[in-house]
Scaffold this active site. Structure first.
Site, PDB file in Angstrom:
ATOM      1  N   HIS A 163       4.512 -18.643  29.767  1.00 38.85           N
ATOM      2  CA  HIS A 163       3.531 -20.219  28.674  1.00 38.85           C
ATOM      3  C   HIS A 163       2.236 -19.352  29.269  1.00 38.85           C
ATOM      4  CE1 HIS A 163       7.241 -23.000  29.009  1.00 38.85           C
ATOM      5  NE2 HIS A 163       6.322 -23.495  28.526  1.00 38.85           N
TER       6      HIS A 163
ATOM      7  N   GLU B  79      -1.120 -22.816  24.592  1.00 37.08           N
ATOM      8  CA  GLU B  79      -0.688 -23.679  24.341  1.00 37.08           C
ATOM      9  C   GLU B  79      -1.955 -24.613  24.398  1.00 37.08           C
ATOM     10  OE1 GLU B  79       1.628 -25.972  27.139  1.00 37.08           O
ATOM     11  OE2 GLU B  79       3.035 -27.945  25.862  1.00 37.08           O
TER      12      GLU B  79
HETATM   13  N1  HPA Z   1       3.949 -26.656  28.703  1.00 38.99           N
HETATM   14  C1  HPA Z   1       3.958 -26.290  30.045  1.00 38.99           C
HETATM   15  N2  HPA Z   1       5.307 -26.896  31.270  1.00 38.99           N
HETATM   16  C2  HPA Z   1       5.726 -27.421  30.972  1.00 38.99           C
HETATM   17  C3  HPA Z   1       5.929 -27.795  28.991  1.00 38.99           C
HETATM   18  C4  HPA Z   1       5.107 -27.056  28.486  1.00 38.99           C
HETATM   19  O1  HPA Z   1       5.092 -27.548  27.356  1.00 38.99           O
HETATM   20  N3  HPA Z   1       7.453 -28.068  29.654  1.00 38.99           N
HETATM   21  C5  HPA Z   1       8.180 -29.030  30.295  1.00 38.99           C
HETATM   22  N4  HPA Z   1       7.198 -28.207  31.599  1.00 38.99           N
HETATM   23 ZN    ZN Z   2       7.559 -25.575  28.304  1.00 38.61          ZN
END
Ligand code: HPA
Ligand code: ZN
Length: 338
Positions: free
Chosen positions: A197, A200
């Site tokens: 990730h 975001e």
């Molecule tokens: N971002 C970061 N961690 C997470 C997310 C997300 O969208 N969903 C579940 N854990």
């Molecule tokens: Zn996620």
């Protein structure tokens, strides 16, 4: 449902960004809590849903980890996964790549084996019953230490045949990919693929680190990449997939308004963008709802919707024969739906 929503809903799809703990619907949460004699701080399903208002990622994570605390036995993990797979199957998902967060469970005394065995058994049943294929991605919690991630990787090695990739999730700001460089080096040396990730809530710089330091082959979310024109060009040139989650972005206020959602620019700049549901029980929609939510705001065309679904297979961790089979089936179905 309008014509384009019907079109995209009918297509066979791959889902590439889905946290199994984020598919925990309140009804099942109550059922399992009762069975396990676990107290939850809500009186009803409606009260649970009313609590799902988030100002940012951390507000959501606090509730998400609390909900996951109800899960105790292999049967619980089986039922959780089974419920998601049923829903995905109904939405014509034919291939799914699922994150699980072992530390959310091992941290409260639930054995790694209990978690992965329950999930895996449900994936096997979906394969036998519907021919649905799947991959598991073991995700490290980035708010915890790299040492903790190493201990988790060690446990995962015993299940290397069941796990395709490692990932990185949880609280992004202040926990850059660079914090996990060594554990990702080790995971890749052990034969796992890597995703993370990034971008975001965190800056484009974190996407750069995920690529250059963690050597990921896919970025989860990646919205903020667009802040850096050079990075955006590189993502387009290398066709690095981005697993974008529109309803998640809206609910976590990563994006204030779907009319200005970055998928429009990502498509226009030729990025390998895909549509996914992230944590559907918390964000108000499974994968089809995530596609359809964007149709009107971004004025998506039939060709663009087809391209997004094609991308889901192009970006999947499939061998080339399977990928071609899925793409052929997709085009055949697309030709039949009006
Ligand atoms: N971002 C970061 N961690 C997470 C997310 C997300 O969208 N969903 C579940 N854990
Ligand atoms: Zn996620």
């Amino acid at each position: 449902m309008n014509e384009l929503a019907r079109f995209v809903s009918a297509l066979p799809k791959a889902e590439l960004h889905l946290h199994i703990e984020g598919t925990f619907e309140p009804e099942l949460m109550f059922e399992i809590a009762r069975r396990n004699n676990v107290r939850i701080p809500y009186k009803s399903v409606d009260e649970v849903r009313a609590a799902y208002r988030f100002g940012n990622l951390q507000d959501f994570l606090d509730i998400y980890y609390a909900g996951a605390g109800v899960l105790r036995t292999e049967r619980d993990f089986y039922e959780l996964t089974r419920a998601y797979l049923k829903k995905a199957h109904e939405q014509n998902v034919v291939h799914t790549e699922i994150f699980f967060d072992p530390q959310t469970h091992t941290g409260r005394g639930i054995p790694f084996d209990t978690v992965i065995r329950g999930i895996h058994a449900a994936l096997e049943d979906a394969r036998k019953e519907w021919g649905m294929t799947s991959r598991l991605i073991m995700s490290f919690l980035r708010h915890l230490s790299e040492e903790d991630a190493f201990a988790t990787l060690e446990q995962g090695l015993r299940y290397r045949d069941w796990i395709t990739a490692v990932g990185l999730d949880s609280s992004e700001l202040g926990n850059p990919p660079s914090k996990f460089r060594r554990v990702f080096d080790r995971a890749r040396a052990e034969g796992f693929l890597a995703v993370a990730h990034a971008g975001e809530e965190g800056p484009a710089e974190y996407v750069r680190e995920a690529l250059d330091l963690l050597h990921v082959t896919r970025i989860d979310h990646g919205n903020r990449s667009l802040d850096d024109a050079e990075l955006t060009r590189e993502l387009a040139r290398r066709q690095i997939p981005l697993t974008v989650c529109p309803l998640s972005n809206l609910k976590l206020q990563v994006c204030r308004d779907l009319n200005r959602h970055p998928v429009r620019q990502m498509l226009d700049e030729g990025l390998m963008v895909t549509i996914n549901s992230d944590d559907p029980a918390y964000f108000g929609g499974y994968v089809n709802e995530n596609y359809t939510a964007l149709i009107e705001p971004l004025q998506l065309t039939r060709d663009e919707l087809l391209r997004l679904v094609e991308n889901s297979f192009k970006a999947a961790f499939l061998d080339e024969t399977m990928r071609q089979t899925y793409l052929e089936n997709l085009h055949q179905t697309a030709g039949q739906v009006n």
